[in-house]
Motif scaffolding. Structure first.
Motif, PDB file in Angstrom:
ATOM      1  N   LYS C  39       0.833  -1.192   0.000  1.00 35.79           N
ATOM      2  CA  LYS C  39       0.000   0.000   0.000  1.00 35.79           C
ATOM      3  C   LYS C  39       0.871   1.248   0.000  1.00 35.79           C
ATOM      4  O   LYS C  39       0.630   2.189  -0.735  1.00 35.79           O
ATOM      5  CB  LYS C  39      -0.898  -0.012   1.258  1.00 35.79           C
ATOM      6  N   GLY C  40       1.880   1.205   0.876  1.00 36.57           N
ATOM      7  CA  GLY C  40       2.750   2.371   0.990  1.00 36.57           C
ATOM      8  C   GLY C  40       3.463   2.672  -0.318  1.00 36.57           C
ATOM      9  O   GLY C  40       3.649   3.825  -0.691  1.00 36.57           O
ATOM     10  N   ILE C  41       3.839   1.624  -1.014  1.00 39.48           N
ATOM     11  CA  ILE C  41       4.566   1.820  -2.258  1.00 39.48           C
ATOM     12  C   ILE C  41       3.701   2.556  -3.264  1.00 39.48           C
ATOM     13  O   ILE C  41       4.141   3.483  -3.938  1.00 39.48           O
ATOM     14  CB  ILE C  41       5.004   0.466  -2.852  1.00 39.48           C
ATOM     15  N   PHE C  42       2.456   2.136  -3.351  1.00 37.42           N
ATOM     16  CA  PHE C  42       1.613   2.711  -4.393  1.00 37.42           C
ATOM     17  C   PHE C  42       0.941   4.002  -3.985  1.00 37.42           C
ATOM     18  O   PHE C  42       0.703   4.877  -4.804  1.00 37.42           O
ATOM     19  CB  PHE C  42       0.574   1.694  -4.845  1.00 37.42           C
ATOM     20  N   ARG C  43       0.610   4.090  -2.680  1.00 36.59           N
ATOM     21  CA  ARG C  43      -0.132   5.269  -2.262  1.00 36.59           C
ATOM     22  C   ARG C  43       0.738   6.517  -2.453  1.00 36.59           C
ATOM     23  O   ARG C  43       0.316   7.496  -3.020  1.00 36.59           O
ATOM     24  CB  ARG C  43      -0.511   5.102  -0.791  1.00 36.59           C
ATOM     25  N   ASP C  44       1.961   6.448  -1.932  1.00 38.45           N
ATOM     26  CA  ASP C  44       2.818   7.642  -1.965  1.00 38.45           C
ATOM     27  C   ASP C  44       4.274   7.225  -2.176  1.00 38.45           C
ATOM     28  O   ASP C  44       5.032   7.125  -1.220  1.00 38.45           O
ATOM     29  CB  ASP C  44       2.670   8.401  -0.646  1.00 38.45           C
ATOM     30  N   PRO C  45       4.634   6.988  -3.402  1.00 36.90           N
ATOM     31  CA  PRO C  45       5.973   6.431  -3.654  1.00 36.90           C
ATOM     32  C   PRO C  45       7.112   7.325  -3.192  1.00 36.90           C
ATOM     33  O   PRO C  45       8.178   6.845  -2.857  1.00 36.90           O
ATOM     34  CB  PRO C  45       6.022   6.272  -5.186  1.00 36.90           C
ATOM     35  N   LEU C  46       6.849   8.637  -3.149  1.00 36.22           N
ATOM     36  CA  LEU C  46       7.960   9.524  -2.836  1.00 36.22           C
ATOM     37  C   LEU C  46       8.173   9.727  -1.349  1.00 36.22           C
ATOM     38  O   LEU C  46       9.080  10.421  -0.938  1.00 36.22           O
ATOM     39  CB  LEU C  46       7.749  10.898  -3.499  1.00 36.22           C
ATOM     40  N   ALA C  47       7.345   9.113  -0.532  1.00 36.19           N
ATOM     41  CA  ALA C  47       7.466   9.342   0.906  1.00 36.19           C
ATOM     42  C   ALA C  47       8.389   8.329   1.546  1.00 36.19           C
ATOM     43  O   ALA C  47       8.540   7.204   1.076  1.00 36.19           O
ATOM     44  CB  ALA C  47       6.087   9.272   1.551  1.00 36.19           C
ATOM     45  N   PHE C  48       9.003   8.736   2.633  1.00 29.60           N
ATOM     46  CA  PHE C  48       9.813   7.795   3.414  1.00 29.60           C
ATOM     47  C   PHE C  48       8.906   6.762   4.074  1.00 29.60           C
ATOM     48  O   PHE C  48       7.748   7.033   4.341  1.00 29.60           O
ATOM     49  CB  PHE C  48      10.565   8.546   4.512  1.00 29.60           C
ATOM     50  N   PRO C  49       9.463   5.568   4.333  1.00 29.99           N
ATOM     51  CA  PRO C  49       8.635   4.626   5.080  1.00 29.99           C
ATOM     52  C   PRO C  49       8.406   5.143   6.493  1.00 29.99           C
ATOM     53  O   PRO C  49       9.334   5.552   7.162  1.00 29.99           O
ATOM     54  CB  PRO C  49       9.460   3.337   5.109  1.00 29.99           C
ATOM     55  N   ASP C  50       7.148   5.178   6.923  1.00 24.02           N
ATOM     56  CA  ASP C  50       6.886   5.591   8.298  1.00 24.02           C
ATOM     57  C   ASP C  50       6.261   4.429   9.042  1.00 24.02           C
ATOM     58  O   ASP C  50       6.212   3.306   8.553  1.00 24.02           O
ATOM     59  CB  ASP C  50       5.992   6.825   8.339  1.00 24.02           C
ATOM     60  N   ALA C  51       5.767   4.719  10.205  1.00 22.38           N
ATOM     61  CA  ALA C  51       5.264   3.651  11.060  1.00 22.38           C
ATOM     62  C   ALA C  51       4.225   2.779  10.376  1.00 22.38           C
ATOM     63  O   ALA C  51       4.220   1.563  10.525  1.00 22.38           O
ATOM     64  CB  ALA C  51       4.692   4.243  12.348  1.00 22.38           C
ATOM     65  N   THR C  52       3.342   3.432   9.615  1.00 23.11           N
ATOM     66  CA  THR C  52       2.266   2.623   9.018  1.00 23.11           C
ATOM     67  C   THR C  52       2.731   1.855   7.790  1.00 23.11           C
ATOM     68  O   THR C  52       2.222   0.787   7.477  1.00 23.11           O
ATOM     69  CB  THR C  52       1.079   3.510   8.583  1.00 23.11           C
ATOM     70  N   THR C  53       3.713   2.411   7.075  1.00 23.95           N
ATOM     71  CA  THR C  53       4.062   1.766   5.811  1.00 23.95           C
ATOM     72  C   THR C  53       5.295   0.878   5.898  1.00 23.95           C
ATOM     73  O   THR C  53       5.600   0.138   4.986  1.00 23.95           O
ATOM     74  CB  THR C  53       4.310   2.810   4.709  1.00 23.95           C
ATOM     75  N   PHE C  54       6.028   0.967   7.000  1.00 26.62           N
ATOM     76  CA  PHE C  54       7.255   0.179   7.103  1.00 26.62           C
ATOM     77  C   PHE C  54       6.931  -1.304   7.107  1.00 26.62           C
ATOM     78  O   PHE C  54       6.115  -1.773   7.880  1.00 26.62           O
ATOM     79  CB  PHE C  54       8.003   0.575   8.385  1.00 26.62           C
ATOM     80  N   ASP C  55       7.595  -2.017   6.226  1.00 26.68           N
ATOM     81  CA  ASP C  55       7.251  -3.441   6.118  1.00 26.68           C
ATOM     82  C   ASP C  55       8.409  -4.181   5.469  1.00 26.68           C
ATOM     83  O   ASP C  55       8.906  -3.767   4.430  1.00 26.68           O
ATOM     84  CB  ASP C  55       5.990  -3.584   5.243  1.00 26.68           C
TER      85      ASP C  55
END
Lengths: 389, 310, 277
Positions: C39-55
């Motif tokens: 999800k994190g990859i597609f939702r906002d590719p330019l953002a750093f991994p944060d707590a919700t997207t770190f995987d």
């Protein structure tokens, strides 16, 4: 033609200060030599004047204008580099003409023209080439020239620009000994012909003495002394200048002050424990202070005729024909040197007595500064030369 | 440099010992296979059957048969386009970066140099994939990026369109390999003595003029060498196209270059079986093209350029 | 000297900075996103991994489904052994050519230098036949032999130039002392050409590690695959699994980058010490 004034010039690289508070006044037409040991800062000072390095502090004026922020060509200076820095891919003609072909219009900085017109450039280059006997070499490349010829091209390149000041950075150090003497004479003649202000950097004190109107002795980023060659020779302001100018260099004898008078000092010499009374102003020296006594080898002679007497054992004798140099034992310090007559029969192992006139003796206090002498003798005083000023 | 033989010793065996291993491996695994490949191109192989000498037949086939010639000339043409893009974009940018990095007293020069060279360290395969992802319409990073500069329509599928695929791949390759001309030209610029630039400045030039009229003429031999290396590398290229587009170099062979054609001919693909002899022929033709380029460099360009003693 | 007022130091840094960003951005993007969930990859590719997207799911998949460790050890073996052979044999040959004047030495030097310009891949047809005949298909040995042959020309060329500059006095003095030629080479010459060896090492290592062609053709087996080949096949297989793809790319990139950062100073010094003219 231009006067050059340096006021309070400082230069630092980051936190390291390499030039401290330099003050020099150069009158137009003077041939001034910056001389000093390697690493003393003389080349840095030259580059500062040229505009190749930014000045950290202080004011530099050429012809009355403050030039701190001007580029080298805006300062109307020209420079002859130690390595000559000739452009390898251009002929002698093009090398000399290069500066003139640069325009200040156009985005490519003269790549496609600009600058002065061809005829004018040709005139200037031919004129400079003629004065340096380079006419036959105009179509050659630097790699086809000898060292001496390359140097003339470097000088030609500078002349063509008709600058206010010529800067020379150790121009003779790449030449062999014979060529060096010849070129030295040529440079002296150049100065007369061009009537130009010249600043010349060298580490060789003989070049300095022979070429300069004025010498700036640089030591560790400071001006040790600024004066005419003979002034520096006869009246060195400090121990450094005294030991730097003159070859073989001045003899130094360490000693301790045991009494001070109005116009003289009594010093016990470490050399042999003898005590001497030297006519010199004590200034701030006091009893117990360490001082250095200095006398030049050529101001000493064998025998006991003169006022300042010493005795020592001869270690080495160098016989040059018109003169001989005696090197005398001085304990674990540098040997003392006397210049004596070529016919002297003194040999190694002899104990000699030698002497000098007190007017030729220098005394330096613990910080190295010269104490003023109270006796004078015209033999040991700088003559007044009629140099144009 | 010459060594006098020790009195009495008849042959300097140590020379052989030093030289032989390298020469042997080099000859066995590089020169001989090359010669053999060219030799092999003069033969024809029936599947499972005997190899027969056919002289120039294979070459004639490639150069005259409609299908072969279409493929070959297409690959050749694409390879030239690939090369031209590199010459026009990669080398000037490398030159510019090298010129900037060699300016005196530039702060952070080391860091810039290290960082800009980084992509060159990575495998072309990896680079290819990274860019495939970035340019992929599925991910949308490309769209977001061009959105920043105002193209709200987003990015077309650059790698998928026939008209843009080759140029895009060329640019990706440029992006990766800029570091090499940059480094080589940078090293050459460092060899230019500071004195010369100082002299030019005293003569009235600024850094820009000093670069064009003093530094650049003196490093032309290096620039020429970089160009010929680019030529050889480009006509030898394969990995990037293969990784991004596969052996078929689509869309519709628009990204086919010599290397991919060679691979396909040798190993076969959907439309035809592989042929070692035809593969050898393609390889020999590649060799010829590269050889021509190198010859032009050695005998025309290098002769004219003078290497100045600095 | 002030940098030209026309561009100004600000302009220079602007250009360099811009290009640095262009150079690093794709790499950073991939590494960053490999640590995110799908999800994190597609939702906002330019953002750093944060707590919700770190995987770390991508990495887990890669390690589970492929033998990355095997690929790594293969790449390392092939690269290191080839490198050592190139350096040793190349230095020896360069020394023979630089130092000893024997009939044909110039011709030999030219012969060995040809390989710099001619790509070894063109001989693949015969190479493959030879490797098959030697029974070395799908072995790392085949790769080592080929890469050594590939790396020797440039190595010899660079090292020879360097060795030719070693002052004669050192060698003469050793010979006067009766030191054997082999000893001179090993104890005196080799240490002196260290910067050139470093440059050659870098120029040799990178193409070997990154090569796809020869592993693909000579050693495509699963247990002899190198990292480059392994990645290419892995991605080909799992092309729709973005986590796995990004993670595999990151795994392939990071070791090289770390090595590079450590050795970049050596590399630059080697390049700029005049080893490459």
């Amino acid at each position: 033609m231009a006067d050059i004034t340096l006021s309070g010039i400082n230069k630092s690289y980051g936190k390291v200060e390499v030039l401290h508070g330099i003050d020099i006044d150069i009158k137009h037409g003077e041939f001034v030599v910056f001389v000093g040991p390697s690493g003393c800062g003389k080349s840095t000072l030259l580059r500062l004047i040229a505009g190749l390095e930014p000045i950290t502090d202080g004011v530099l004026k050429i012809a009355g204008n403050t030039v701190n922020d001007l580029t080298p060509s805006q300062r109307k200076i020209a420079m002859v580099f130690q390595s000559y820095a000739l452009y390898p891919h251009m002929t002698v003609y093009k090398n000399m003409a290069f500066g003139l072909t640069l325009g200040n219009k156009g985005p490519l900085g003269g790549l496609f023209g600009g600058g002065e017109n061809k005829k004018l450039i040709d005139e200037k280059v031919q004129k400079a080439a003629k004065s340096l006997q380079l006419e036959d070499y105009l179509d050659r490349y630097p790699r086809e020239l000898s060292g001496g010829q390359r140097q003339r091209v470097a000088i030609g390149r500078a002349i063509v620009r008709d600058p206010n000041v010529f800067l020379f950075d150790e121009p003779l150090s790449n030449l062999d000994a014979a060529l060096r003497v010849n070129t030295r004479l040529e440079i002296a003649k150049l100065h007369q012909d061009l009537d130009a202000t010249i600043i010349y950097v060298t580490h060789d004190q003989i070049e300095a003495m022979t070429l300069a109107d004025k010498i700036v002795v640089v030591n560790d980023g400071n001006v040790a002394q600024f004066g005419s060659p003979l002034e520096l020779y006869h009246h060195p302001a400090n121990k450094f200048v005294a030991g730097f100018i003159g070859s073989p260099s001045m003899n130094f004898l360490e000693g301790t002050v045991i009494s001070v008078g109005n116009k003289n000092i009594e010093i016990t010499l470490e050399h042999d424990g003898t005590t001497v009374h030297i006519p010199a102003h004590p200034d701030t020296t006091d009893i117990g202070d360490k001082v250095t006594v200095g006398v030049r080898p050529e101001h000493m002679q064998e025998g006991t005729d003169l006022s300042f007497k010493l005795k020592a054992k001869v270690n080495v004798v160098e016989r040059l024909g018109d003169a001989s140099y005696l090197y005398l034992d001085n304990g674990d310090k540098d040997p003392l040197c006397i210049k004596t007559d070529g016919h002297s029969i003194t040999k190694p192992g002899d104990i000699v007595e030698f002497c000098s006139d007190f007017s030729a003796v220098h005394v330096f206090d613990a910080t190295g500064n010269a104490l003023s002498r109270t006796t004078t003798d015209s033999r040991y005083t700088a003559p007044q030369l009629n140099i144009k000023n | 440099m010459a060594i006098k033989t020790k009195p009495g010793s008849s042959f300097r065996t140590h020379i052989l010992v030093f030289l032989l291993p390298a020469a042997l491996i080099y000859t066995l695994f590089m020169i001989l296979p090359l010669i053999d490949t060219v030799r092999f191109s003069f033969y024809s192989e029936e599947s499972g059957g005997p190899t027969t000498f056919v002289g120039w037949d294979n070459y004639i086939l490639i150069l005259t048969d409609e299908r072969w010639w279409t493929d070959f000339s297409n690959a050749l043409k694409n390879n030239f386009i690939f090369f031209v893009v590199h010459m026009l974009i990669q080398n000037p940018i490398g030159l510019l970066l090298a010129a900037l990095l060699s300016l005196p007293r530039l702060r952070l020069a080391n860091s810039y140099r290290t960082l800009i060279f980084m992509p060159t360290m990575l495998s072309v395969v990896i680079i290819g994939f990274i860019w495939k992802l970035i340019l992929s319409p599925l991910w949308g990073v490309g769209d977001t990026l061009v959105g920043f500069v105002g193209f709200t329509d987003g990015l077309p599928a650059l790698l998928g369109e026939e008209s843009t695929a080759l140029i895009t791949l060329s640019l990706i390759s440029v992006w990766q390999f800029v570091g090499i001309p940059m480094m080589l030209i940078y090293a050459a610029l460092l060899n230019v003595p500071d004195d010369l630039v100082d002299a030019a400045i005293v003569d009235g030039a600024n850094q820009w003029t000093a670069f064009w009229r003093i530094k650049l003429p003196l490093i032309l031999p290096t620039v020429a060498m970089v160009s010929v290396l680019t030529f050889v590398a480009n006509f030898n290229a394969f990995d990037l196209i293969y990784a991004v587009k596969g052996a078929l170099a689509g869309p519709d062979f628009h990204t086919d270059i010599m290397g991919t054609m060679f691979y396909r001919t040798f190993f076969g693909f959907q439309l035809q079986p592989g042929s070692a002899t035809m593969g050898a022929t393609v390889a020999s033709l590649m060799f010829l093209v590269i050889l021509c380029g190198v010859m032009i460099y050695l005998f025309v360009i290098q002769r004219r350029l003078h290497r100045y003693q600095l | 000297m002030k940098i030209s007022k026309r561009i100004g130091p600000l302009g220079v840094h602007a250009i360099l900075l811009t290009y640095t960003v262009i150079a690093l951005f794709p790499i950073l993007l991939v590494v960053m996103n490999s640590f995110k969930s799908k999800k994190g990859i597609f939702r906002d590719p330019l953002a750093f991994p944060d707590a919700t997207t770190f995987d770390l799911v991508g990495f887990e998949k890669v390690i589970a489904r492929s033998s990355f460790d095997v690929y790594f050890s293969n790449s390392i073996s092939v690269t290191v052994i080839s490198l050592l052979l190139v350096l040793m044999l190349g230095a020896m040959a360069a020394w023979a050519l630089a130092e000893y004047d024997f009939p044909g030495s110039d011709l030999m030097a030219l012969y060995l230098a040809i390989g710099i310009m001619i790509p070894i891949r063109l001989g693949t047809v015969s190479l493959l036949k030879m490797i098959v005949a030697m029974g070395l298909v799908n072995t790392l040995t085949a790769l080592v032999l080929v890469y050594t042959a590939q790396g020797l020309p440039l190595a010899i060329f660079i090292l020879r130039e360097f060795m030719a500059q070693i002052p004669n006095d050192l060698k003469e003095a050793a010979r006067c002392d009766g030191v054997s030629e082999y000893r001179i080479f090993w104890s005196i010459i080799l240490p002196l050409v260290r910067p050139a060896l470093a440059t050659v090492a870098v120029f040799t290592m990178i193409p070997i590690w990154n090569d796809l062609w020869f592993p693909l053709i000579l050693a495509p087996g699963e247990d002899t695959a190198t990292v480059t080949l392994g990645i290419q096949q892995f991605i080909g297989q799992y092309v729709t699994d973005w986590n796995a793809v990004l993670a595999s790319l990151t795994l392939a990139i990071v070791p090289i980058l770390i090595l590079y950062v450590i050795f970049s100073r050596q590399l630059i010094r080697g390049l700029t010490s005049g080893a490459v003219k």
